[in-house]
Design a protein around this motif. Structure first.
Motif, short mmCIF file in Angstrom:
data_model
loop_
_atom_site.label_atom_id
_atom_site.label_comp_id
_atom_site.label_asym_id
_atom_site.label_seq_id
_atom_site.Cartn_x
_atom_site.Cartn_y
_atom_site.Cartn_z
N ALA A 53 7.54 -7.89 4.72
CA ALA A 53 6.67 -6.90 5.36
C ALA A 53 6.26 -5.80 4.39
O ALA A 53 5.11 -5.35 4.39
CB ALA A 53 7.41 -6.28 6.56
N LEU A 54 7.18 -5.38 3.52
CA LEU A 54 6.86 -4.34 2.53
C LEU A 54 5.82 -4.83 1.54
O LEU A 54 4.89 -4.09 1.17
CB LEU A 54 8.14 -3.91 1.79
N VAL A 55 5.95 -6.08 1.10
CA VAL A 55 4.95 -6.65 0.19
C VAL A 55 3.60 -6.73 0.89
O VAL A 55 2.56 -6.34 0.33
CB VAL A 55 5.39 -8.04 -0.30
N ASP A 56 3.61 -7.23 2.12
CA ASP A 56 2.38 -7.41 2.89
C ASP A 56 1.66 -6.07 3.09
O ASP A 56 0.45 -5.94 2.85
CB ASP A 56 2.71 -8.05 4.23
N GLU A 57 2.42 -5.06 3.52
CA GLU A 57 1.83 -3.74 3.75
C GLU A 57 1.38 -3.09 2.45
O GLU A 57 0.34 -2.41 2.40
CB GLU A 57 2.83 -2.83 4.47
N GLY A 58 2.15 -3.30 1.37
CA GLY A 58 1.77 -2.75 0.07
C GLY A 58 0.47 -3.35 -0.43
O GLY A 58 -0.41 -2.63 -0.94
N VAL A 59 0.32 -4.67 -0.26
CA VAL A 59 -0.91 -5.35 -0.70
C VAL A 59 -2.11 -4.84 0.10
O VAL A 59 -3.21 -4.66 -0.44
CB VAL A 59 -0.76 -6.88 -0.56
N LYS A 60 -1.92 -4.60 1.39
CA LYS A 60 -3.01 -4.06 2.22
C LYS A 60 -3.50 -2.73 1.66
O LYS A 60 -4.72 -2.48 1.60
CB LYS A 60 -2.53 -3.86 3.66
N GLN A 61 -2.58 -1.89 1.26
CA GLN A 61 -2.97 -0.57 0.73
C GLN A 61 -3.68 -0.71 -0.62
O GLN A 61 -4.67 -0.01 -0.88
CB GLN A 61 -1.72 0.32 0.56
N VAL A 62 -3.20 -1.63 -1.46
CA VAL A 62 -3.84 -1.84 -2.76
C VAL A 62 -5.25 -2.39 -2.56
O VAL A 62 -6.21 -1.99 -3.25
CB VAL A 62 -3.00 -2.80 -3.63
N ARG A 106 1.30 8.84 -0.12
CA ARG A 106 1.52 8.78 1.32
C ARG A 106 1.17 7.40 1.89
O ARG A 106 1.72 6.97 2.90
CB ARG A 106 0.73 9.88 2.04
N PHE A 107 0.28 6.68 1.19
CA PHE A 107 -0.07 5.34 1.65
C PHE A 107 1.10 4.36 1.46
O PHE A 107 1.30 3.43 2.24
CB PHE A 107 -1.32 4.82 0.93
N GLY A 108 1.88 4.58 0.40
CA GLY A 108 3.09 3.78 0.18
C GLY A 108 4.14 4.09 1.22
O GLY A 108 4.85 3.19 1.69
N VAL A 109 4.24 5.36 1.61
CA VAL A 109 5.17 5.76 2.67
C VAL A 109 4.77 5.09 3.99
O VAL A 109 5.61 4.63 4.76
CB VAL A 109 5.22 7.30 2.81
N SER A 110 3.46 5.03 4.23
CA SER A 110 2.95 4.35 5.43
C SER A 110 3.38 2.88 5.46
O SER A 110 3.69 2.33 6.53
CB SER A 110 1.42 4.42 5.49
#
Length: 512
Positions: free
Chosen positions: A100-109, A415-419
């Motif tokens: 989930a962290l990888v998935d959410e991180g990729v979305k932000q990138v 803050r996007f990484g925190v999200s």
């Protein structure tokens, strides 16, 4: 200038392509274990080329045995292994959080946030989440605490016999031993398809006596633990001279005198981590001594601790009989259990130990019961170390809300990484709810609203009825160390995957 812009766009597309490829590989691996999470989780059947079958819902077993070729996916397998090695439980949760962290991180990138900012934000978010998780822990002070039984019951997949066995073993060992660094209650689990499940105060070592002429059982035995081979001392005698021959004979005679001392001291049980001289084996067999050779170091230490024996080297046998006597341990019974094909030791005069024997009808079933029992033992010990938190994904959801508030205090693009952390923390409950056959989006929103209204971190979903319920009242709890380690490990591997800018295939090593 247009060429430079075009080149930059190509590089950016290649980087995003590598990142997306890694994220997809991670997601596919996580999906292999996702369906096993929670009380309604299902089993996975693993089949190899020989049609050998394993049926399990143990995350690390599935990941360890499944065929994986993608390098990023292999990193996720390492998350599960790390979780298993350190905690013995929570492997599926760790895997899902990492995915989930990888998935959410990729979305932000993909949205245009620099990957370095996303990583920094994830690091800050996880640090904050771990602090909040610690604050929400409930402490266990006594082994009689009813929560300990609930934790064992949950970790054992609601197997009552395993739950009772683990709790009984914990009482036998005692709180002091359970808190001892390096001791693992899960190491006390022994499984065999032809035994009845039970718990006894004592230990087993995975060896049998050296020969069937030695007695199968000895009572009230003095114990010698030799961290060496039971052989005459050797020396370099490349030049074969009379002096070398005489010295060799002298050492052999000294060794035979040592054996006589051991027999006169009424030593009934000897364990060594090396080989045994054939003549020594014969002499000790005639004297009715049980000898076990080439025992693993960790088992040697267990025998030493349990019987109160001091480990000695071969040179220590040169001491006087009185000095050797002070180094011996004691047990009320040592037996070569022919069904278990192991040595069973009870009534030791050293530190307390317990053994949990796990039986079942077939090899396949007994392996699964062994894994379940070890999970339960690890969970109980972890709870004694660090307390417990609400289970069912409730505490992660509550901490996710704290992380959202923390995000509002973070300046800049971090803050996007925190999200990403706040979103990932919803994944465990989402998966538990989905596995129970309910709509995750609908149920999670209902839980979030009630958690906020009641300022509670223990509200989750009753997987039988699909209604919001208090996990603490239902007895659904998890050890804090298991949860915290899962989040921390997931964060570390997710960051490592997000850092990967390019994937390059290495050339093969030259074959000579």
């Amino acid at each position: 200038m247009p060429d430079k812009v075009h080149l930059h766009q190509e590089k950016e597309e290649a980087r995003l392509s590598a990142l997306q490829s890694n994220a997809n590989a991670v997601k596919s691996v996580a999906q292999a274990v996702a369906s096993t999470l929670g009380p309604k989780g299902l089993d996975t059947m693993l089949v190899n080329s020989k049609n050998e079958v394993i049926v399990t819902n143990d995350g690390v077993t599935i990941l360890d045995r499944m065929e994986i070729t993608h390098p990023a996916a292999k990193m996720i397998v390492n998350v599960a292994k790390s979780q298993q090695d350190e905690m013995g439980d929570g492997t599926t949760t760790a895997t899902l959080l990492a995915s989930a962290l990888v998935d959410e991180g990729v979305k932000q990138v993909t949205r245009g946030v620099p990957v370095t900012k996303v990583i920094a934000g994830i690091q800050r978010g996880i640090r904050f989440a771990l602090i909040k998780m610690q604050e929400r822990a409930r402490t266990i002070y006594e082994l009689d605490d009813e929560w300990l039984q609930r934790i064992a019951f949950t970790a054992s997949r609601e197997n009552e016999d395993i739950t009772l066995a683990v709790i009984e073993a914990a009482h036998m060992v005692g709180r002091e031993k359970l808190l001892e660094k390096g001791f693992k209650l899960s190491s006390c689990v022994v499984a065999h398809p032809r035994i009845e499940s039970n718990v006894f105060s004592g230990i087993v070592i995975s060896k049998t006596r050296m020969n069937p002429q030695m007695p199968r059982k000895r009572e009230n035995a003095r114990v010698l633990v030799l961290a060496d081979a039971l052989e005459p001392e050797s020396f370099s005698d490349e030049v074969r001279t009379d002096e070398a021959f005489n010295r060799k004979e002298r050492l052999r005679e000294e060794f035979y005198v040592m054996l006589e001392h051991l027999i006169h001291l009424n030593v009934g049980f000897i364990v060594t981590d090396g080989a045994v001289d054939p003549h020594a084996e014969e002499v000790l067999t005639d004297a009715g001594v049980i000898v076990v050779s080439e025992v693993a170091r960790e088992e040697l230490e267990k025998v030493s601790e349990y019987t109160g024996a001091r480990q000695i080297k071969r040179s220590g046998l040169k001491k006087s009989p009185e000095e050797i006597e002070a180094l011996l341990g004691y047990c009320s019974e040592v037996e070569d259990d022919e069904v278990l094909a192991r040595i069973r030791i009870t009534g030791g005069h050293g530190k307390p130990f317990a053994t949990i024997l796990v039986g079942a009808a077939t090899e396949e079933v007994v392996e699964e019961r062994e894994r379940i029992c070890k999970d339960a033992a690890s969970a109980v010990q972890a709870a004694i170390h660090g307390g417990f938190v609400p289970g069912g994904g409730a505490v992660e959801l509550a901490i996710g809300r704290d992380v959202e508030h923390f995000r509002d205090t973070v300046q800049g693009m971090e803050r996007f990484g925190v999200s990403a952390v706040a979103e990932a923390l919803q994944r465990p409950m989402s998966q538990v709810v989905a596995n129970a056959g309910f709509n995750p989006l609908e149920k999670i929103e209902a839980v979030k609203a009630l958690q906020l209204k009641r300022q509670s971190d223990s509200l989750g979903i009753d997987c039988d009825r699909g209604t919001v319920a208090d996990m603490i009242e239902m007895g659904v709890v998890d050890p804090l160390p298991v949860k915290a380690h899962a989040l921390q490990t997931a964060g570390e591997v997710a960051i490592a995957i997000l850092r990967i800018h390019t994937v390059v295939k290495m050339k093969e090593d030259p074959v000579f």
